[in-house]
Design a protein around this motif. Structure first.
Motif, PDB file in Angstrom:
ATOM      1  N   GLY A   1     -10.188  -3.930  10.439  1.00  0.00           N
ATOM      2  CA  GLY A   1      -9.315  -3.175   9.559  1.00  0.00           C
ATOM      3  C   GLY A   1      -8.493  -2.133  10.277  1.00  0.00           C
ATOM      4  O   GLY A   1      -7.676  -1.471   9.679  1.00  0.00           O
ATOM      5  N   ALA A   2      -8.712  -1.951  11.572  1.00  0.00           N
ATOM      6  CA  ALA A   2      -7.935  -0.968  12.301  1.00  0.00           C
ATOM      7  C   ALA A   2      -6.621  -1.585  12.737  1.00  0.00           C
ATOM      8  O   ALA A   2      -6.544  -2.766  13.034  1.00  0.00           O
ATOM      9  CB  ALA A   2      -8.719  -0.470  13.500  1.00  0.00           C
ATOM     10  N   ILE A   3      -5.556  -0.759  12.746  1.00  0.00           N
ATOM     11  CA  ILE A   3      -4.253  -1.243  13.151  1.00  0.00           C
ATOM     12  C   ILE A   3      -3.812  -0.404  14.335  1.00  0.00           C
ATOM     13  O   ILE A   3      -3.659   0.808  14.209  1.00  0.00           O
ATOM     14  CB  ILE A   3      -3.249  -1.105  12.002  1.00  0.00           C
ATOM     15  CG1 ILE A   3      -3.637  -2.057  10.875  1.00  0.00           C
ATOM     16  CG2 ILE A   3      -1.846  -1.383  12.492  1.00  0.00           C
ATOM     17  CD1 ILE A   3      -3.047  -1.695   9.568  1.00  0.00           C
TER      18      ILE A   3
ATOM     19  N   PRO B   1       4.062  -4.615  14.119  1.00  0.00           N
ATOM     20  CA  PRO B   1       4.862  -3.643  14.840  1.00  0.00           C
ATOM     21  C   PRO B   1       4.158  -3.107  16.085  1.00  0.00           C
ATOM     22  O   PRO B   1       4.787  -2.684  17.027  1.00  0.00           O
ATOM     23  CB  PRO B   1       5.053  -2.521  13.831  1.00  0.00           C
ATOM     24  CG  PRO B   1       3.909  -2.661  12.889  1.00  0.00           C
ATOM     25  CD  PRO B   1       3.545  -4.108  12.863  1.00  0.00           C
ATOM     26  N   ILE B   2       2.840  -3.116  16.066  1.00  0.00           N
ATOM     27  CA  ILE B   2       2.104  -2.563  17.194  1.00  0.00           C
ATOM     28  C   ILE B   2       1.365  -3.689  17.905  1.00  0.00           C
ATOM     29  O   ILE B   2       0.576  -4.394  17.291  1.00  0.00           O
ATOM     30  CB  ILE B   2       1.077  -1.517  16.716  1.00  0.00           C
ATOM     31  CG1 ILE B   2       1.824  -0.360  16.056  1.00  0.00           C
ATOM     32  CG2 ILE B   2       0.234  -1.011  17.870  1.00  0.00           C
ATOM     33  CD1 ILE B   2       0.909   0.628  15.404  1.00  0.00           C
TER      34      ILE B   2
ATOM     35  N   ARG C   1      -3.925   2.014  16.881  1.00  0.00           N
ATOM     36  CA  ARG C   1      -4.915   3.068  17.073  1.00  0.00           C
ATOM     37  C   ARG C   1      -5.381   3.660  15.751  1.00  0.00           C
ATOM     38  O   ARG C   1      -6.247   4.534  15.720  1.00  0.00           O
ATOM     39  CB  ARG C   1      -4.316   4.146  17.960  1.00  0.00           C
ATOM     40  CG  ARG C   1      -3.057   4.737  17.367  1.00  0.00           C
ATOM     41  CD  ARG C   1      -2.492   5.771  18.306  1.00  0.00           C
ATOM     42  NE  ARG C   1      -1.379   6.456  17.682  1.00  0.00           N
ATOM     43  CZ  ARG C   1      -0.806   7.543  18.177  1.00  0.00           C
ATOM     44  NH1 ARG C   1      -1.247   8.062  19.297  1.00  0.00           N
ATOM     45  NH2 ARG C   1       0.198   8.104  17.559  1.00  0.00           N
ATOM     46  N   VAL C   2      -4.795   3.223  14.645  1.00  0.00           N
ATOM     47  CA  VAL C   2      -5.212   3.755  13.345  1.00  0.00           C
ATOM     48  C   VAL C   2      -6.632   3.291  13.031  1.00  0.00           C
ATOM     49  O   VAL C   2      -6.916   2.102  13.109  1.00  0.00           O
ATOM     50  CB  VAL C   2      -4.245   3.296  12.228  1.00  0.00           C
ATOM     51  CG1 VAL C   2      -4.670   3.858  10.888  1.00  0.00           C
ATOM     52  CG2 VAL C   2      -2.827   3.729  12.549  1.00  0.00           C
ATOM     53  N   PRO C   3      -7.537   4.227  12.674  1.00  0.00           N
ATOM     54  CA  PRO C   3      -8.929   3.842  12.452  1.00  0.00           C
ATOM     55  C   PRO C   3      -9.103   2.870  11.278  1.00  0.00           C
ATOM     56  O   PRO C   3      -8.216   2.750  10.434  1.00  0.00           O
ATOM     57  CB  PRO C   3      -9.626   5.173  12.120  1.00  0.00           C
ATOM     58  CG  PRO C   3      -8.663   6.250  12.437  1.00  0.00           C
ATOM     59  CD  PRO C   3      -7.303   5.656  12.452  1.00  0.00           C
ATOM     60  N   ASP C   4     -10.252   2.213  11.240  1.00  0.00           N
ATOM     61  CA  ASP C   4     -10.518   1.299  10.125  1.00  0.00           C
ATOM     62  C   ASP C   4     -10.772   2.091   8.840  1.00  0.00           C
ATOM     63  O   ASP C   4     -10.867   3.311   8.843  1.00  0.00           O
ATOM     64  CB  ASP C   4     -11.672   0.346  10.455  1.00  0.00           C
ATOM     65  CG  ASP C   4     -12.976   1.094  10.664  1.00  0.00           C
ATOM     66  OD1 ASP C   4     -13.054   2.277  10.311  1.00  0.00           O
ATOM     67  OD2 ASP C   4     -13.914   0.486  11.201  1.00  0.00           O
ATOM     68  N   THR C   5     -10.891   1.365   7.741  1.00  0.00           N
ATOM     69  CA  THR C   5     -10.965   1.994   6.429  1.00  0.00           C
ATOM     70  C   THR C   5     -12.156   2.931   6.290  1.00  0.00           C
ATOM     71  O   THR C   5     -12.031   4.039   5.773  1.00  0.00           O
ATOM     72  CB  THR C   5     -11.011   0.892   5.347  1.00  0.00           C
ATOM     73  OG1 THR C   5      -9.818   0.122   5.470  1.00  0.00           O
ATOM     74  CG2 THR C   5     -11.096   1.466   3.964  1.00  0.00           C
TER      75      THR C   5
ATOM     76  N   GLN D   1     -11.553   6.084   8.288  1.00  0.00           N
ATOM     77  CA  GLN D   1     -10.581   6.954   7.624  1.00  0.00           C
ATOM     78  C   GLN D   1     -11.194   7.653   6.415  1.00  0.00           C
ATOM     79  O   GLN D   1     -10.940   8.833   6.173  1.00  0.00           O
ATOM     80  CB  GLN D   1      -9.365   6.141   7.187  1.00  0.00           C
ATOM     81  CG  GLN D   1      -8.412   5.809   8.317  1.00  0.00           C
ATOM     82  CD  GLN D   1      -7.179   5.089   7.812  1.00  0.00           C
ATOM     83  OE1 GLN D   1      -7.283   4.235   6.932  1.00  0.00           O
ATOM     84  NE2 GLN D   1      -6.032   5.419   8.366  1.00  0.00           N
TER      85      GLN D   1
ATOM     86  N   PRO E   1      -0.768   6.120   6.875  1.00  0.00           N
ATOM     87  CA  PRO E   1      -1.156   4.702   6.942  1.00  0.00           C
ATOM     88  C   PRO E   1      -2.618   4.515   6.554  1.00  0.00           C
ATOM     89  O   PRO E   1      -3.487   4.418   7.406  1.00  0.00           O
ATOM     90  CB  PRO E   1      -0.908   4.339   8.409  1.00  0.00           C
ATOM     91  CG  PRO E   1      -1.013   5.626   9.148  1.00  0.00           C
ATOM     92  CD  PRO E   1      -0.585   6.701   8.202  1.00  0.00           C
TER      93      PRO E   1
END
Ligand SMILES: Nc1ncnc2c1ncn2[C@@H]1O[C@H](COP(=O)(O)OP(=O)(O)OP(=O)(O)O)[C@@H](O)[C@H]1O
Ligand SMILES: [Mg+2]
Lengths: 294, 315
Positions: free
Chosen positions: A18-20, A8-9, A22-26, A29, A121
């Protein structure tokens, strides 16, 4: 639709592992989550309870030593620490693990805080790791407070020479941390197993305060084998750097009866604690990954 | 790519009880979809499988084409949701809770700050931004939860009865917020029991009953569906109206299926046929000496269809 090769992005910026988008990696997070979780712990009533337990234990030890002034204990700093640090730390670690960790996972279900987190997420392992880290840090803060009390007593009796040989005490502290890791794995396993905090807390408390010592004496007296696989048994190694390593298998005559007394070796202690840490942590995560927020 | 949610044979069984039975539903585009159904129909169950709170017994759910079951992190990265009534860590403040959400979503600090202020104002919790959530009332917590769901300005918004636990003004505010959310490139999927709310804000409705999808259609088509079916209207008079007068007034009108009285000044008339027939009824009632003061349809087309479809399911 289901063949989701197109995410989607659009990955316009190279994302870390593991980042999607702008969502940080695990890992990132988990660190963020643990920061807020720790803040919640440090402000909570349970932290005050833990502090009260540490202060009470420290005060009792301080008063008892000041009153009786046992000569053996006061013969050298390491004897002193060996006498009051190891056992107290193991006891406090148990309390910290239960107080902070008992509802760590169960509470997410019971208090419905999981519904807030799980809509975000992030992977479930992130929640597990973030909470683990927060409980670990809150426990370490409590244990450090106890260490301060112990050291303050040391200074009172030995002056600045209380710090002359810190290596042994540090080694003992490191073993205490290993015990904390193993115990927390255990606590998290039960916290994941039950969706009710109270059960998790009760089971761990009963096992460690009573269950394991009964089990230990039953095993030793009935089978005359070493209960090397019991976490409570191997936690004895915490004091070794200060007290020295006792005989692995000793025969003592008490009240006319010849009894066999086992003491864990370093290898057993460290190995079994690491084993508990890995197995219980992974086991708890396995359960949490499969649990539903119904 | 337009936002979408997609359920493929989505099924949930609790032991032997089937809460959701092979739901196939594809919603795509910028719109607001109302998800309706009686208590226990399986709405929350469905939404929980869209947000990976529970796992399907069979089937799969997708958000923007990404499987929620296979990659929850990627699927939920475009999604803001509010399912049931989550709790926030009690010693955190709304500002901190939203800061945590934003950080976990990878929003920049200054973006988090400005969006937090905006969404907390929007849910009328701006004055409480620095107070601990633990002492909030249920409705206040739900407002903060809604703010958290909207923080990242998400492309897909999934809401489970967003006005639960709110006071009447809060419900109206939530309605206004959801209406305001409708914008280019945003899909809103919202379960609700308040049909007037759905009529007011939604473009389409999906009706679920006992785990099965009865229909998914636009609101405009739903009114069509009602067609010349029966509808109920309510009439109110200035002074008590006599049974005999009423009977005389409505006699011989084939569009009147029946009537009943809810008080001495109020009656309910069941009608069928087109609006012309309804106009005649109004004229007749208006000529009564009791003085007609109001006449209105007691249920919206959506309500009529809802009740009809659900009762068909009961039979
Ligand atoms: N954990 C569970 N165990 C057993 N049955 C469950 C569970 N969760 C839900 N159910 C059942 O599944 C059915 C659907 O429940 P669900 O909560 O999805 O309904 P709903 O449409 O959201 O209803 P409401 O409008 O009352 O919120 C209900 O009959 C409910 O009893
Ligand atoms: Mg529901």
């Amino acid at each position: 639709m289901s063949g989701s090769s197109a995410g989607p992005i659009p990955a316009s910026t190279p994302a870390p592992d593991g980042a999607i988008g702008r969502v940080p990696d695990t890992v990132g997070q988990a660190l963020i989550l643990s920061r807020y979780q720790l803040r919640d712990y440090l402000r909570s009533r349970r932290f005050l309870l833990m502090i009260a337990i540490v202060v009470a234990l420290g005060a009792i030890l301080t008063l008892v030593i000041a009153h009786f002034r046992p000569s053996g204990l006061l013969s050298s700093p390491n004897n002193f620490y060996g006498g009051i640090w190891g056992g107290g730390a193991a006891f406090l670690i148990l309390f910290a693990g239960i107080i902070f960790g008992g509802d760590a996972i169960a509470g997410e279900f019971q208090n419905k805080t999981g519904y807030f987190l799980m809509g975000l997420p992030l992977r479930r392992v992130t929640v597990y790791a973030g909470k683990y880290l927060a409980v670990l840090l809150a426990s370490i803060v409590s244990i450090l407070l106890y260490l301060v009390v112990v050291l303050a007593n040391g200074v009172a009796y030995f002056g600045w020479s209380a710090f002359s040989d810190p290596g042994q005490l540090l080694a003992s502290f490191a073993l205490a941390l290993l015990y904390l890791l193993a115990l927390m794995g255990f606590v998290f396993l039960f916290s994941s197993l039950f969706k009710t905090s109270l059960y998790a807390v009760l089971v761990v408390a009963v096992l460690f305060l009573i269950g394991f010592s009964i089990l230990q004496s039953v095993i030793v007296s009935l089978t005359a084998t070493e209960p090397w696989y019991l976490l409570s048994y191997v936690s004895g190694v915490i004091s070794y750097p200060l007290t020295g390593v006792p005989e692995h298998v000793a025969h003592v005559r008490a009240a006319g009866v010849l009894a066999t007394v086992y003491s864990p070796t370093y290898a057993e202690g460290i190995g079994v604690m690491l084993g508990y840490f890995f197995l219980t942590t992974i086991g708890g995560l396995f359960l949490f990954e499969r649990e539903e927020f119904t | 790519m337009s936002p979408s949610i997609h359920a493929v044979d989505l099924t949930k069984r609790f032991n032997s009880f089937t809460a959701l039975d092979h739901l196939n539903l594809q919603v795509e585009g910028a719109k607001c979809v109302g998800f309706l159904g009686p208590n226990g129909a399986g709405k929350t169950t469905t939404l929980k499988m869209f947000t990976d709170l529970i796992f399907p017994t069979e089937g799969e759910s997708f958000i923007n084409g990404v499987s929620v079951q296979k990659d929850r992190k990627r699927a939920l990265s475009v999604c803001g949701d509010l399912i049931e009534t989550p709790e926030i860590y009690p010693s955190l403040t709304p500002r901190e809770a939203l800061e945590m959400s934003g950080a976990l979503r990878g929003m920049r600090p200054e973006e988090i700050r400005s969006r937090t202020t905006t969404v907390l104002e929007e849910v009328k919790m701006g004055d409480w931004a620095g107070q601990k959530v633990g002492r909030f009332s249920k409705g206040m917590k739900q407002r903060v939860n809604l703010a958290a769901a909207l923080l990242s300005d998400p492309e897909v918004v999934i809401l489970d009865e967003p006005s639960t636990g709110l006071d009447p003004r809060g419900m109206a505010e939530v309605r206004a917020i959801v209406k305001g959310l409708k914008k280019e490139n945003r899909l809103i999927f919202m379960s609700s029991h308040i049909l007037s709310e759905v009529v007011d804000v939604c473009d389409e409705v999906a009706l679920l009953d006992r785990g099965k999808l009865l229909f998914y259609d636009t609101l405009a088509n739903v009114s069509q569906r009602l067609g010349t079916g029966s509808r109920t209207v309510e009439a109110e008079f200035a002074s008590p109206v006599e049974d005999d007068a009423l009977r005389a007034s409505l006699s011989g009108l084939s569009q009147v299926v029946g009537w009943s009285r809810s008080s001495d000044r109020r009656i309910t008339v069941e009608l069928r046929g087109d609006l012309g027939g309804q106009a005649t009824v109004v004229q007749r009632l208006a000529s009564l000496p009791s003085g007609l003061v109001s006449f209105h349809q007691s249920r919206s087309a959506l309500e009529e269809v809802y009740l009809r479809e659900i009762s068909v399911g009961d039979a």
